[in-house]
Scaffold this active site. Structure first.
Site, mmCIF file in Angstrom:
data_model
loop_
_atom_site.group_PDB
_atom_site.id
_atom_site.type_symbol
_atom_site.label_atom_id
_atom_site.label_comp_id
_atom_site.label_asym_id
_atom_site.label_seq_id
_atom_site.Cartn_x
_atom_site.Cartn_y
_atom_site.Cartn_z
ATOM 1 N N LYS A 1 -11.979 -3.668 -6.516
ATOM 2 C CA LYS A 1 -12.844 -2.117 -7.168
ATOM 3 C C LYS A 1 -11.685 -1.412 -7.858
ATOM 4 O O LYS A 1 -12.123 -0.459 -8.368
ATOM 5 C CB LYS A 1 -13.164 -1.386 -5.795
ATOM 6 C CG LYS A 1 -12.423 -0.850 -4.860
ATOM 7 C CD LYS A 1 -12.983 0.069 -3.791
ATOM 8 C CE LYS A 1 -12.014 0.064 -2.684
ATOM 9 N NZ LYS A 1 -10.672 0.637 -2.783
ATOM 10 N N LYS B 1 -7.096 -11.179 -7.754
ATOM 11 C CA LYS B 1 -8.228 -11.095 -7.028
ATOM 12 C C LYS B 1 -9.185 -9.996 -7.486
ATOM 13 O O LYS B 1 -8.929 -8.928 -7.900
ATOM 14 C CB LYS B 1 -8.011 -10.913 -5.613
ATOM 15 C CG LYS B 1 -8.594 -11.422 -4.583
ATOM 16 C CD LYS B 1 -7.842 -11.056 -3.153
ATOM 17 C CE LYS B 1 -8.600 -10.036 -2.295
ATOM 18 N NZ LYS B 1 -8.242 -10.129 -0.943
ATOM 19 N N LYS C 1 0.800 -1.320 -0.048
ATOM 20 C CA LYS C 1 -0.089 -0.096 0.078
ATOM 21 C C LYS C 1 0.894 1.189 -0.110
ATOM 22 O O LYS C 1 0.648 2.144 -0.658
ATOM 23 C CB LYS C 1 -0.926 0.044 1.141
ATOM 24 C CG LYS C 1 -2.081 -0.942 1.050
ATOM 25 C CD LYS C 1 -3.182 -0.776 2.121
ATOM 26 C CE LYS C 1 -4.238 -1.791 2.201
ATOM 27 N NZ LYS C 1 -5.372 -1.375 3.400
#
Ligand code: TRP
Length: 327
Positions: free
Chosen positions: A195, A192, A109
């Protein structure tokens, strides 16, 4: 049992549902369940205040629409329960800098935020997650495989606290959802569903026509025959998993049903099932969102119950560390 979901999207997607949320509904039947909408985690990356507020409410409405029952389980918003932040600070002071630096989700991240731009909150995110779990004395934490490392850290911190200050925290068992389907991105079926890649993501509040179109456009392969082979035919395997997940049939049965058929009928059935699930879900979510006073009442009540459940544990924690007990 405790689990949490970040309010980081306007709509849950099919992967959230088949991967985790479906089990939340099931597990509340025979567990004392605490379910948190973890908005403190959501501010570890920049987010507009109005967007966050909207997504928190949307997450609540969607959990209710999925039949998470606020009477049976304790459904609450993390920021309304100050015990989480109180415990997190103490645990941060027990976490090694190097230990936190090894968290792979932080590395991923923070790379997205650009070097040096990631917040300190993003760095200590897993420690807040440990606090979420430990102050409820949760022994089971249902999460996906991607949370395994954070669960290990939680266990280490519980044991460290107990060794240093005396037996205080339950050491939670990782309860990795194996039965949960891992739903892949329709356009890139080795990744995976997420969004961040909208064309391959089935957002449950999307227009039914959009959902059906996305399924029909799913990437398959040039083999031309339906078989369950996640390595050689990941797109087809994903559609089979989606059908299995939504019907409750074993994937082997679903695969047998499509033996000898082409990809057209497979996509048609997957699209129909997705729409049949998503459409009533969206209607129910909109009804719930239309009554903001009721959503407020549910959030406030959940927070009260969560505080009642955690205040004594945080008091014990502070006492053992030599801090004064919060009033
Ligand atoms: N980190 C979790 C995720 O991304 C969300 C989360 C926060 C959580 N606190 C938690 C999950 C506590 C389980 C228990 O999915």
């Amino acid at each position: 049992m405790l689990s949490g979901i970040q309010p980081t999207a306007d709509s849950f997607h099919l992967g959230n549902y088949l991967g985790a949320l479906r089990q939340w509904v099931r597990l509340q039947e025979d567990h004392e369940a605490f379910y948190a909408i973890v908005d403190l985690h959501a501010i570890t990356v920049p987010v507009d205040p109005e967007v966050l507020r909207r997504r928190t409410r949307a997450s609540l409405a969607q959990l209710l629409a999925l039949d998470v029952d606020p009477e049976r389980s304790v459904l609450f918003v993390q920021s309304q329960v100050p015990e989480h932040a109180q415990a997190a600070w103490v645990l941060q002071c027990l976490t090694g800098f190097g230990e936190a630096s090894r968290m792979t989700q932080f590395k991923d991240k923070s790379a997205k935020e650009g070097s040096g731009n990631a917040s300190v909150g993003l760095f200590t995110y897993p420690v807040l997650q440990a606090a979420d779990i430990l102050i409820y004395s949760a022994d089971k934490v249902p999460v996906g495989e991607d949370q395994r490392q954070h669960l290990e850290l939680t266990r280490d911190l519980a044991q460290r606290f107990n060794n240093r200050f005396g037996d205080t925290f339950t050491v939670p068992e990782p309860f990795i959802l194996k039965s949960a389907a891992r739903v892949a991105d329709l356009q890139n079926p080795t990744a995976k569903m997420s969004k961040s890649s909208p064309p391959g993501c089935l957002e449950l509040l999307d227009d039914p026509a959009v959902l059906a179109k996305k399924v029909k456009r799913a990437v398959t392969d040039s083999v031309g025959a339906v078989a369950y082979d996640p390595i050689e035919q990941p797109g087809v395997a994903n559609l089979l998993e989606i059908i299995a997940g939504l019907t409750g049939d074993p994937v082997t049965d679903v695969t047998a049903r499509f033996a000898g058929s082409g990809y057209g009928p497979l996509k048609t059935e997957a699209a129909e099932l997705v729409v049949a699930f998503a459409q009533p879900f969206a209607v129910r979510t909109r009804e719930l969102l239309a009554d903001p006073a009721e959503l407020d009442r549910i959030m406030d009540r959940g927070a009260e119950r969560a505080r009642e459940a955690t205040r004594p544990k945080v008091a014990e924690m502070y006492e053992r560390v030599g801090l004064r007990i919060p009033l």
